[in-house]
Design an enzyme around this catalytic site. Structure first.
Site, PDB file in Angstrom:
ATOM      1  N   ASP A  88      -2.958  -2.925 -10.453  1.00  0.00           N
ATOM      2  CA  ASP A  88      -2.026  -2.292 -10.030  1.00  0.00           C
ATOM      3  C   ASP A  88      -2.338  -1.790  -8.594  1.00  0.00           C
ATOM      4  OD1 ASP A  88      -0.150  -0.191  -9.363  1.00  0.00           O
ATOM      5  OD2 ASP A  88      -0.460   1.215 -11.140  1.00  0.00           O
TER       6      ASP A  88
HETATM    7  C1  NOJ Z   1       1.849   2.021  -8.400  1.00  0.00           C
HETATM    8  C2  NOJ Z   1       2.431   2.302  -9.483  1.00  0.00           C
HETATM    9  O1  NOJ Z   1       1.386   2.725 -10.548  1.00  0.00           O
HETATM   10  C3  NOJ Z   1       3.000   0.941 -10.384  1.00  0.00           C
HETATM   11  O2  NOJ Z   1       3.693   1.256 -11.442  1.00  0.00           O
HETATM   12  C4  NOJ Z   1       3.922   0.224  -9.275  1.00  0.00           C
HETATM   13  O3  NOJ Z   1       4.494  -0.861  -9.913  1.00  0.00           O
HETATM   14  C5  NOJ Z   1       2.932  -0.226  -8.082  1.00  0.00           C
HETATM   15  N1  NOJ Z   1       2.572   0.959  -7.379  1.00  0.00           N
HETATM   16  C6  NOJ Z   1       4.152  -1.123  -7.277  1.00  0.00           C
HETATM   17  O4  NOJ Z   1       4.889  -0.201  -6.607  1.00  0.00           O
END
Ligand code: NOJ
Length: 777
Positions: free
Chosen positions: A296
């Protein structure tokens, strides 16, 4: 997932020279959607081997970097990085015209390896469907799949290859803002939804031009963060993990999801991002996952803050060794992996394994055959990417109306007559941005049909709609400031500067002049969002004051809720004449809500998550483990498990929802009352629509293991059917029960069915069931 792409396609049309030097043998091309044969799998692997053999260490590390468009670096620098082969994929660009030059830069690199384009397409791309919690409320897997299919059609037409979805984290603590992004509290319903979403996104093959590769998230257990505080720790027994929280990820993977996003949280003391057990032993060895893992956003850097890495070098080493293939919003893989490999601290083979998965995803997406597979030719770009003609409004309206859950309907307040005067009031009555919910991808507020608009369209010139804002969503300056910081690009809360008293006076005047008041209250979309954990689940004070003032007019009051999590609604339950949970219903939300309010659609949504009576009562999920001193309704509360100041049990149970008709469910019949290992029995009921309107009923099958080697839940959802029934019609509905439905993880984590008694419950929600017992011999 091992799928072969159509290799013969237009590589010649648009590929830069460096790329064509790379092209895989054209004779291996099956038609779009064909499954890979063993020979084609071998060919895919050989292609990737040959490519890896030609790559420098710098090029390999470049493939592991996932770059955020617009935030990681300015465009000119990004193009340079792409031309140098130092980027594996990007995310957050949303049009073919944006993506084309980036791909052109990538294929100019020495080996011409294309990049992929990813985006968070969670509940729609340009057409926004209800949030996932709403989609789950349909209990209609065809509808769930349609959401993902339409999303894929729209996103691939915008040159996107991959989505960071579905989000299948089980959430049982509604304080967590990301409850809105998932499919609720139940392992079975969330797993079914996970499968349907993957099928919809990927279609017959992710290689297809109109397919998106699904990256299931957040692996794992993110929904169980402590206290519902986002990004917090998770401490969980293996039994609970395997029984309740892991099945949805496994379901998505078994359905063929090409990727897995690693959660930000730690699990029993080890961050998911550096968790070898999670990413290698469980995901790859035990589950046989063969796709791509992505960290993430910034999660590898965060290993320092988790306190498991003393510096960036150690963080990068831990993550790559654990099995985090791609680094989202990367800094550390670029900075640290060259030194780690050169010094021998990380064997190059570990980097190669990760690179193999990145290249494999691109191969499966068909990008080596044609890097512009989804971007298309400039000449075919839409003149206006935001044109209304690019939307799928009918699908959105249909799914949205199926997602609405009727919570109360006293004295048949609903459906409303199409006539007279209706006051449509409240801070969410005309809120085009909020109605889309969070993660609304390329959705635009200008396309949203608000409740006000939907009511006006439905009523036409047969009646009058009066409108008043009534109150701001909240008057708490701290909350306003936070929400506006969160959505800095699209100011979240535009406050009406008038004093609350003036706004309420206007709303009350509208109510007095009307036959009925429809009041839209709830949360701004930012309140049910990443990083938006709450300490209360009630409506903000300004909205409560508005509701009380409207109630005092004596006019029938229909409460339309817009929110992304269960709320505590005790006063509202007692005082609303009707109450409809609409979540955030999306682009066509206003039309869908009007369809239900006026009875053009008979509500059929059911809650995918229990609603608590108070915050102190959390967690209230229905499938709790059995205990020694359970509270039993109707019996004295003494020395049983309950809170003494308020009634026990949820305000609204899992699976609950009313209709404009009534359903009667017969006693449960069993084809046999004993079952031997390997056999299957049928449990059936007759369900009758006893009311005067056609409708759709959701029949739910729950099982309870009466005595087992470990403590088992009070009940567990094991199957459900959504069935149309005409007024007066009855149908027999049967559920097969086999040994698999009786299995659970025992103390050794073996998945077993143990002989003994089982209670079969069939009904209309988790509490309203009929029961019969059988024995597994
Ligand atoms: C952070 C989020 O936790 C995740 O769900 C998301 O896919 C990513 N950012 C990318 O935007």
């Amino acid at each position: 997932m091992r799928l072969l792409t159509s290799l013969a396609v237009a590589a010649s049309l648009l590929c830069a020279p460096a790329f064509s030097a790379l092209a895989a043998p054209p004779d291996a091309a099956p038609p779009d959607g064909a499954q890979a044969s063993p020979a084609s799998v071998a060919e895919r692997d050989a292609f990737i081997d040959r490519l890896i053999a030609r790559m420098t260490l710098e090029e390999k590390i470049g493939q592991l970097r996932l770059i955020s468009i617009g935030s990681d670096m300015p465009q000119p620098q990004l193009r340079k990085e792409l031309e140098a082969g130092r980027v594996g994929g990007t995310f957050n660009s949303v049009t073919p015209a944006e993506n084309r030059p980036l791909q052109e830069a990538a294929v100019k690199s020495r080996l011409g390896i294309p990049i992929f384009f990813a985006y968070d397409i969670v509940h729609g791309h340009r057409t926004i469907f209800p949030i996932s919690l709403g989609v789950a409320s349909t209990w209609d897997m065809g509808a769930v799949e349609r959401v993902a299919r339409v999303s894929a059609l729209e996103a691939t037409a915008d040159g996107i290859d991959m989505t960071f979805a579905p989000m299948v984290d089980i959430s049982r603590d509604p304080r967590w803002g990301r409850t809105s992004e998932g499919f609720g509290e139940d392992p079975f319903l969330v797993s079914q939804s996970a499968r349907a979403m993957v099928r919809g996104f990927q279609g017959a093959s992710p290689a297809n031009r109109d397919s998106l590769m699904a990256v299931v998230k957040h692996f794992a257990l993110y929904g169980a963060v402590e206290g519902g505080r986002d990004y917090n720790t998770v401490d969980m027994s293996p039994m609970r993990m395997f029984q309740d929280y892991l099945p949805p990820y496994k379901a998505a993977i078994d359905a063929g999801a090409g990727g897995v996003m690693i959660a930000l949280n730690s699990i029993n003391g080890e961050p998911a991002t550096s968790n070898k057990w999670l990413l290698r032993d469980l995901l790859r060895k035990q589950w046989g996952f063969k796709g791509l893992t992505v960290s993430d956003h910034g999660a590898i850097d965060e290993l320092l803050r988790h306190g498991v890495a003393k510096d960036g070098r150690e963080a990068a080493k831990l993550a790559i060794e654990a099995g985090a293939d791609m680094s989202m919003h990367d800094s550390l893989y670029l900075q640290q992996l060259p030194g780690l490999v050169k010094s021998g601290a990380v064997p190059v083979g570990v980097v190669d394994e990760a690179v193999r998965e990145v290249l494999g995803a691109k191969y499966d997406l068909g990008l080596f055959a044609d890097p512009y597979r989804r971007i298309g030719r400039a000449a075919d770009d839409p003149a206006d990417v935001e044109a209304d003609s690019r939307l799928h409004r009918e699908d959105a309206r249909d799914v949205a109306r199926r997602s609405l859950v009727l919570l109360e309907n006293r004295n048949q307040t609903l459906p409303l007559k199409k006539g007279g005067t209706i006051a449509v009031v409240g801070p969410l009555a005309d809120a085009p941005i909020d109605i889309m919910g969070s993660w609304s991808a390329a959705g635009k507020g200008k396309h949203s049909v608000t409740l006000l608009q939907g009511m006006r369209d439905a009523l036409g010139d047969r009646g009058r709609v009066l409108h008043a804002h009534g109150a701001n969503l909240t008057d708490d300056p701290r909350v306003v400031e936070y929400l506006n910081f969160l959505n800095w690009d699209m100011k979240e809360l535009v406050q009406d500067p008038r004093p609350l008293g003036d706004m309420i006076a206007e709303a009350v005047a509208a109510a007095r002049a009307a036959d009925v008041v429809v009041v839209a209250v709830g949360e701004s979309r930012g309140m049910s969002h990443e990083a938006s954990s709450r300490t209360t689940l009630s409506l903000p004070g300004s909205q409560q004051t508005l509701l009380k003032a409207l109630k005092s007019t004596g006019k029938p009051m229909v409460v339309v809720l817009m929110n992304g999590r269960p709320l505590t609604l005790n006063w509202e339950k007692e005082n609303a004449d009707a109450m409809l949970e609409t979540w955030y219903a999306g682009t066509e939300g206003g039309h869908a809500i009007a369809d239900v309010l006026f009875g053009d659609y008979n509500p059929s949504g059911r809650l995918p998550i229990s609603f608590p009576r108070s915050i102190g009562q959390i967690p209230t999920y229905y499938n709790q483990l059995r205990i020694g001193r359970p509270f039993t309704p109707g019996k004295p509360a003494n020395y049983t498990s309950q809170y003494f100041e308020e009634a026990s049990g949820p305000l609204y149970p899992f699976g609950y929802g009313l209709s404009y008709t009534q359903y009667a469910v017969s006693d449960v019949r069993l084809s046999r009352d004993t079952m031997r290992a390997g056999e299957r029995i049928e449990a059936s009921v007759t369900v009758k629509n006893t009311g005067a309107r056609d409708g759709e009923v959701v029949l739910q099958l729950y099982l309870q293991d009466v005595a087992a080697s470990v403590v088992r839940p009070v009940k567990e959802l094991k199957d459900f059917r959504k069935i149309p029934l005409k007024a007066g019609e009855s149908r027999v509905v049967s559920f097969p029960i086999d040994e698999d439905k009786l299995k659970f993880y025992n103390a050794k984590l073996d998945y077993v069915a143990e002989p003994g008694e089982f209670n079969v419950q069939i009904g209309l929600d988790a509490e309203n069931v009929k029961q019969k017992t059988f024995v597994l011999r």
